[in-house]
Enzyme design. Structure first.
Site, PDB file in Angstrom:
ATOM      1  N   ASP A 231     -10.523  -4.094  10.110  1.00  0.00           N
ATOM      2  CA  ASP A 231     -11.963  -3.839  10.029  1.00  0.00           C
ATOM      3  C   ASP A 231     -12.774  -5.054  10.468  1.00  0.00           C
ATOM      4  OD1 ASP A 231     -12.857  -1.102   8.788  1.00  0.00           O
ATOM      5  OD2 ASP A 231     -10.965  -1.641   7.875  1.00  0.00           O
TER       6      ASP A 231
ATOM      7  N   LYS B 211       8.831   6.844  -4.033  1.00  0.00           N
ATOM      8  CA  LYS B 211       9.573   5.646  -3.605  1.00  0.00           C
ATOM      9  C   LYS B 211       8.967   4.377  -4.240  1.00  0.00           C
ATOM     10  CE  LYS B 211      12.195   3.990   0.112  1.00  0.00           C
ATOM     11  NZ  LYS B 211      13.479   4.543   0.494  1.00  0.00           N
TER      12      LYS B 211
ATOM     13  N   ARG C  58      -6.549   1.219  -4.629  1.00  0.00           N
ATOM     14  CA  ARG C  58      -7.635   0.886  -3.702  1.00  0.00           C
ATOM     15  C   ARG C  58      -8.577   2.079  -3.655  1.00  0.00           C
ATOM     16  NH1 ARG C  58      -7.312  -0.917   2.658  1.00  0.00           N
ATOM     17  NH2 ARG C  58      -6.610   1.241   2.955  1.00  0.00           N
TER      18      ARG C  58
ATOM     19  N   GLU D 214     -13.889  -7.910   4.908  1.00  0.00           N
ATOM     20  CA  GLU D 214     -13.481  -7.363   6.201  1.00  0.00           C
ATOM     21  C   GLU D 214     -14.637  -7.245   7.179  1.00  0.00           C
ATOM     22  OE1 GLU D 214     -11.566  -3.480   5.462  1.00  0.00           O
ATOM     23  OE2 GLU D 214     -11.733  -3.885   3.340  1.00  0.00           O
TER      24      GLU D 214
ATOM     25  N   ILE E  86       2.617  -2.734   4.326  1.00  0.00           N
ATOM     26  CA  ILE E  86       2.410  -1.283   4.469  1.00  0.00           C
ATOM     27  C   ILE E  86       3.735  -0.519   4.451  1.00  0.00           C
ATOM     28  CG2 ILE E  86       0.156  -1.222   5.621  1.00  0.00           C
ATOM     29  CD1 ILE E  86       1.770  -1.008   8.303  1.00  0.00           C
ATOM     30  N   HIS E  87       4.832  -1.271   4.477  1.00  0.00           N
ATOM     31  CA  HIS E  87       6.141  -0.597   4.507  1.00  0.00           C
ATOM     32  C   HIS E  87       7.084  -1.335   3.558  1.00  0.00           C
ATOM     33  CE1 HIS E  87       9.970   0.943   6.041  1.00  0.00           C
ATOM     34  NE2 HIS E  87       9.276   1.900   6.629  1.00  0.00           N
TER      35      HIS E  87
ATOM     36  N   ASP F 204       1.832 -41.181  -2.783  1.00  0.00           N
ATOM     37  CA  ASP F 204       0.654 -41.630  -3.533  1.00  0.00           C
ATOM     38  C   ASP F 204       0.015 -40.428  -4.225  1.00  0.00           C
ATOM     39  OD1 ASP F 204      -0.463 -40.297  -1.454  1.00  0.00           O
ATOM     40  OD2 ASP F 204      -1.457 -42.024  -0.539  1.00  0.00           O
TER      41      ASP F 204
ATOM     42  N   TYR G  49       0.839  -1.204   0.000  1.00  0.00           N
ATOM     43  CA  TYR G  49       0.000   0.000   0.000  1.00  0.00           C
ATOM     44  C   TYR G  49       0.871   1.249   0.000  1.00  0.00           C
ATOM     45  CZ  TYR G  49      -4.098  -2.743   1.321  1.00  0.00           C
ATOM     46  OH  TYR G  49      -5.130  -3.645   1.345  1.00  0.00           O
TER      47      TYR G  49
END
Ligand code: 1VU
Length: 310
Positions: free
Chosen positions: A173, A38, A84, A146, A239-240, A287, A27
């Site tokens: 959530d 970045k 998103r 969520e 997130i990072h 098997d 994200y």
């Protein structure tokens, strides 16, 4: 390219629409220029420019424009480019889609707080009517489940549209909806996560696991990744940037597994020629179910290899 000669984290997700690799989905807040910059060099399989929870209410309009520009800059990116949007129930989703669907680079829309097929259908209808024609067929959906209702409706969500490529579990959530405390053991989410993984595999979709919020703690991240992988998730949200490589390496069969799978498949073919449905390898019985496991491992690696070659 022999798999053994490259680290699994360096595999690219760029591949045919149905075969996109989504181990690490990062994200990036859509209103933060430095993080967007970045993201352009991120090795994440998928970069998700966020218009929802990481964007303040008074920055929604600006974020839409910034994300639209970011998508243009992502032409050279090896990551899948996703956005998103805000939840369909928020009343903001139309405005989000009205902007981002003008992008020729957009590859996926992540729909938060999906509770039924109606949420998916709303987005599909707007893709059909608003997306740039040359890009329309390229846009996949990631449906975020969520809430308790979302879990109850997993089947209809998974099958709402052929555009749905992945189901994603969002813990924060979900815990808020049920009034649960999120624990390190995650027992409170066991049913929901298992149900999502099962639905995803039943309908041929990817299953993306929760965010590790403790983003400066590598031990917690490693533990979470292994737990998600062992439950059957195929990828995880990040997130990072420092979470990406660990996630990518965990959500890939290890070289040891790949080599064992190759031996199982070869041995099984030989034993079948001899008219036997089971044989012994290193003291363990092989098997049909074990053979199928081995085929799945090899197929996963081959998909990743194909994505490197493309
Ligand atoms: O070295 P630089 O200064 O150039 O860059 C910093 C920082 O800007 C960058 N960075 C990121 N770049 C792209 N995407 C990111 N998500 C991202 N996070 C950080 O990396 C360099 C180092 O950053 P840092 O260690 O100093 O971290 P910060 O304190 O700047 O940021 C930490 C947070 C957690 C705030 C940041 O990582 C972030 O904003 N993450 C995304 C949060 C998000 O999108 N939340 C919504 C989705 S998750 C969800 O809904 C479930 C709860």
């Amino acid at each position: 390219i022999p798999l053994q000669t490259r680290t699994v984290a360096s595999l690219s997700p760029m591949t045919a629409t149905a075969e996109r690799v989504r181990r690490a989905m990062l994200y990036v807040p859509g209103s933060e220029e430095s993080k967007i910059k970045k993201s352009l060099t991120s090795p994440a399989d998928c970069v998700i420019y966020d218009l929802e929870d990481s964007v303040a209410a008074n920055r929604k309009g600006a974020a839409r424009e910034m994300v639209f520009e970011a998508l243009k800059l992502g032409t050279e990116s090896k990551s899948e480019l996703a956005v998103r949007i805000n939840a369909v129930s928020s009343g903001l989703a139309f405005d989000d889609l009205n902007v981002v669907l003008q992008s020729k680079q957009l590859q996926a829309i992540v729909i938060p707080k999906v509770e039924s097929a109606k949420d998916v259908n709303f987005v599909c209808q707007l893709i059909d009517s608003l997306a740039v024609e040359s890009n329309r067929d390229n846009i996949q959906l990631v449906a975020c489940v969520e809430s308790a209702l979302g879990v109850m409706n997993l089947r209809e969500i998974a099958t709402a549209s052929p555009r749905v490529g992945a189901l994603l579990f969002a813990a924060e959530d979900y815990c808020a909806d049920l009034g649960l405390h999120r624990s390190r053991q995650k027992m409170e989410m066991l049913y929901a996560r298992s149900a999502l993984v099962t639905a995803a595999h039943a309908f041929g979709l990817q299953a993306i696991d929760l965010v590790c919020m403790d983003f400066r703690n590598p031990d917690v991240l490693a533990e979470e990744c292994a737990n998600g992988r062992d439950m059957g998730f195929t990828g995880k949200q990040a997130i990072h940037p420092n979470q990406v490589e660990v996630i990518q390496n965990t959500f890939m069969p290890s070289e040891e597994q790949v080599m064992r799978a190759q031996r199982i498949v070869e041995g099984y073919a030989a034993s079948e020629k001899e008219g036997k449905g089971a044989y012994g390898l290193d003291g363990e019985a092989i098997d049909m179910p074990v053979y199928k496991w081995a085929q799945k491992i090899l197929s996963r690696v081959n998909k990743a290899r194909t994505s490197v070659d493309n």
